[in-house]
Design a protein around this motif. Structure first.
Motif, PDB file in Angstrom:
ATOM      1  N   LYS A   1       3.177  29.302  59.310  1.00 46.42           N
ATOM      2  CA  LYS A   1       2.245  28.777  59.961  1.00 46.42           C
ATOM      3  C   LYS A   1       2.102  29.214  61.309  1.00 46.42           C
ATOM      4  N   THR A   2       3.069  29.886  61.672  1.00 48.78           N
ATOM      5  CA  THR A   2       3.622  30.524  63.209  1.00 48.78           C
ATOM      6  C   THR A   2       2.424  31.627  62.505  1.00 48.78           C
ATOM      7  N   ALA A   3       2.757  32.432  61.534  1.00 50.97           N
ATOM      8  CA  ALA A   3       2.497  34.120  61.604  1.00 50.97           C
ATOM      9  C   ALA A   3       0.655  33.994  61.324  1.00 50.97           C
ATOM     10  N   GLY A   4       0.138  32.925  60.498  1.00 55.02           N
ATOM     11  CA  GLY A   4      -0.667  32.631  59.872  1.00 55.02           C
ATOM     12  C   GLY A   4      -1.483  34.107  58.750  1.00 55.02           C
ATOM     13  N   LYS A   5      -2.633  34.664  58.480  1.00 56.00           N
ATOM     14  CA  LYS A   5      -2.801  35.268  57.404  1.00 56.00           C
ATOM     15  C   LYS A   5      -2.079  36.731  57.793  1.00 56.00           C
ATOM     16  N   ALA A   6      -1.074  37.151  58.854  1.00 56.18           N
ATOM     17  CA  ALA A   6      -0.286  38.151  59.155  1.00 56.18           C
ATOM     18  C   ALA A   6       0.573  37.914  58.153  1.00 56.18           C
ATOM     19  N   ALA A   7       1.097  36.863  57.646  1.00 56.26           N
ATOM     20  CA  ALA A   7       2.304  36.627  56.558  1.00 56.26           C
ATOM     21  C   ALA A   7       2.140  37.378  55.241  1.00 56.26           C
TER      22      ALA A   7
ATOM     23  N   TYR B   1      10.949  36.006  47.463  1.00 59.15           N
ATOM     24  CA  TYR B   1       9.672  35.163  47.727  1.00 59.15           C
ATOM     25  C   TYR B   1       8.823  35.775  48.250  1.00 59.15           C
ATOM     26  N   GLN B   2       7.439  36.068  47.861  1.00 56.56           N
ATOM     27  CA  GLN B   2       6.624  36.239  48.350  1.00 56.56           C
ATOM     28  C   GLN B   2       5.180  35.723  48.840  1.00 56.56           C
ATOM     29  N   VAL B   3       4.891  35.665  50.080  1.00 53.89           N
ATOM     30  CA  VAL B   3       3.647  35.437  50.902  1.00 53.89           C
ATOM     31  C   VAL B   3       2.339  36.007  50.375  1.00 53.89           C
ATOM     32  N   THR B   4       1.987  34.518  48.833  1.00 59.16           N
ATOM     33  CA  THR B   4       0.875  34.209  48.358  1.00 59.16           C
ATOM     34  C   THR B   4      -0.163  33.461  48.965  1.00 59.16           C
ATOM     35  N   LYS B   5      -1.614  33.653  49.146  1.00 60.56           N
ATOM     36  CA  LYS B   5      -2.671  32.722  49.585  1.00 60.56           C
ATOM     37  C   LYS B   5      -1.618  31.693  50.371  1.00 60.56           C
ATOM     38  N   GLY B   6      -0.938  32.051  51.311  1.00 55.83           N
ATOM     39  CA  GLY B   6      -0.460  30.959  52.161  1.00 55.83           C
ATOM     40  C   GLY B   6       0.520  30.237  51.862  1.00 55.83           C
ATOM     41  N   ASP B   7       1.463  30.438  50.658  1.00 54.50           N
ATOM     42  CA  ASP B   7       2.984  29.645  50.387  1.00 54.50           C
ATOM     43  C   ASP B   7       3.693  31.150  50.387  1.00 54.50           C
TER      44      ASP B   7
END
Length: 403
Positions: A277-283, A384-390
């Protein structure tokens, strides 16, 4: 975390063997005996999203025990104290919990650095402490754990597996799964972060990777421009971060904004929706390891997740909530073996410690049992990996460190 030079050694306060207590904790011959399970975690400020998940994970276990009358004649209550992720505050909280003679076990803390200042207080009082999240090997196996394992405190247990496995699991996946060869390693100088980074470096090198740069940040830092420049100039293809989400969620954003389009990989201290949520698309594309397997894949955890959502409890249940539930359940089961007909023996705390050591049941997070060091026998881990915001799980398994 800061290591204090003195540790409070509060004497054990025992419960009376005669009579029972009513729901207000008063002595009497009728009504229920009240048994309190303490919780210590950061409930405000730094790390509070995961800390609140610990509090309410334990609360649901207590609610279920009361609803099901798991221990006849006993009503359980939670006493949650906020350590603000500060070791000195955790130590004060430990003394406060010891002084409450209704407390027969404690769930927490979140941070390994806080645990170092609580362990002796609880040990002196023979009070069982089960952390759902501490991962530093020293807490159960001593300072020289890599050469000679010695358990420092028989009252300390954890339902989380250690950094020995988590750091190595990350290194193995970074090298063999992601095919990354050059890592830049950063930590926040705290017990958890520094320990995790050290093990990642050792295991990544043993896999065949190269650590081409290291650096440190301070808790509370928000300007990482100098660090970003160092990482870019190093030509690393991965950043490994040992620490919590509070700093890493800012670091990854500045890293990507600065033109370093490489993933940031960290431990379970980063595994929270707040990071994304904080990092946004950078995550996007960033990774973490976390203990166990995904909570939503465990059939036993479905009712827990539903209850957490229905009660609209704050915090993040997905990181340590189920491990906190299992820790509280281990204490409740130990109390069940000690308290008969609502009567609490004078040495109840010591008996509960023995009962926790003998724990053997199926929990929300898997099999709950403890080895001779107080460590969980469940060594499952997940990347876990951030994929499409999750956060999406990409690999679950166990890891055997390379010698």
């Amino acid at each position: 975390m800061v290591i204090l030079t003195s540790v409070l050694t509060t004497g054990a306060l025992t419960l009376t063997a005669c009579g029972s207590r009513d729901n207000n904790g008063k002595s009497g011959d009728s009504g229920n005996t009240t048994v309190v399970i303490g919780v210590d975690a950061p409930l405000t400020g730094q790390n509070s999203a995961t800390g609140l998940g610990i509090q309410y994970g334990a609360q649901i276990a207590v609610d279920n025990a009361n609803k099901n009358k798991t221990v006849p004649g006993v009503t359980f209550k939670v006493k949650a104290l906020d350590d603000k992720a500060l070791p000195a505050t955790g130590q004060q909280n430990a003394s406060q919990l010891v002084a409450d003679d209704q407390v027969l076990g404690v769930v927490g803390p979140l941070n390994s650095g806080v645990a170092t200042q609580m362990q002796q207080v609880f040990a002196t009082a023979n009070l069982a402490e089960i952390s759902p999240s501490n991962t530093n090997p020293e807490l159960t196996q001593g300072k020289n754990w890599q050469t000679k394992k010695v358990r420092p405190y028989k009252t300390y247990f954890r339902t989380a597996t250690t950094d020995e496995f988590q750091g190595g699991f990350a290194a193995d996946y970074a090298y063999n799964g992601l095919k990354k060869k050059k890592a830049f390693v950063v930590d926040d100088k705290q017990t958890y972060g520094a320990g995790l980074s050290k093990i990642f470096k050792e295991q990544f090198t043993k896999q065949g990777g190269k650590v081409i740069g290291t650096d440190h940040v301070n808790v509370g830092d928000r300007d990482f421009s100098t660090l970003v420049t160092k990482i870019k100039n190093s030509h690393a293809d991965l950043v490994y971060y040992g620490g919590q989400y509070d700093e890493s969620q800012v670091l990854t954003k500045q890293l990507k904004d600065g033109g370093a389009k490489i993933p940031l990989f960290g431990g379970d201290g980063m595994f929270t929706p707040t990071y994304i949520k904080t990092a946004g698309k950078a995550a996007e594309g960033d990774l973490v390891t976390s203990i166990g397997v995904p909570v939503d894949t465990l059939p036993a955890a479905k009712d827990f997740v539903a209850a957490y959502k229905a009660k609209k409890y704050p915090g993040d249940y997905g990181t340590y909530g189920s491990y906190s539930y299992d820790a509280a359940t281990a204490i409740i089961k130990a109390v069940a073996s000690v308290v008969k007909d609502g009567k609490v023996p004078s040495d109840a705390r010591a008996q509960v410690v023995d009962g926790v050591q003998k724990a053997n049941f199926e929990g929300l997070s898997g099999k709950i049992a403890f080895d001779q060091y107080g460590d969980t026998t469940n060594k499952q881990l997940t990347v876990y990996q951030v994929t499409k915001g999750d956060w999406k799980s990409v690999k679950s398994g166990t890891f055997e460190p390379k010698s």
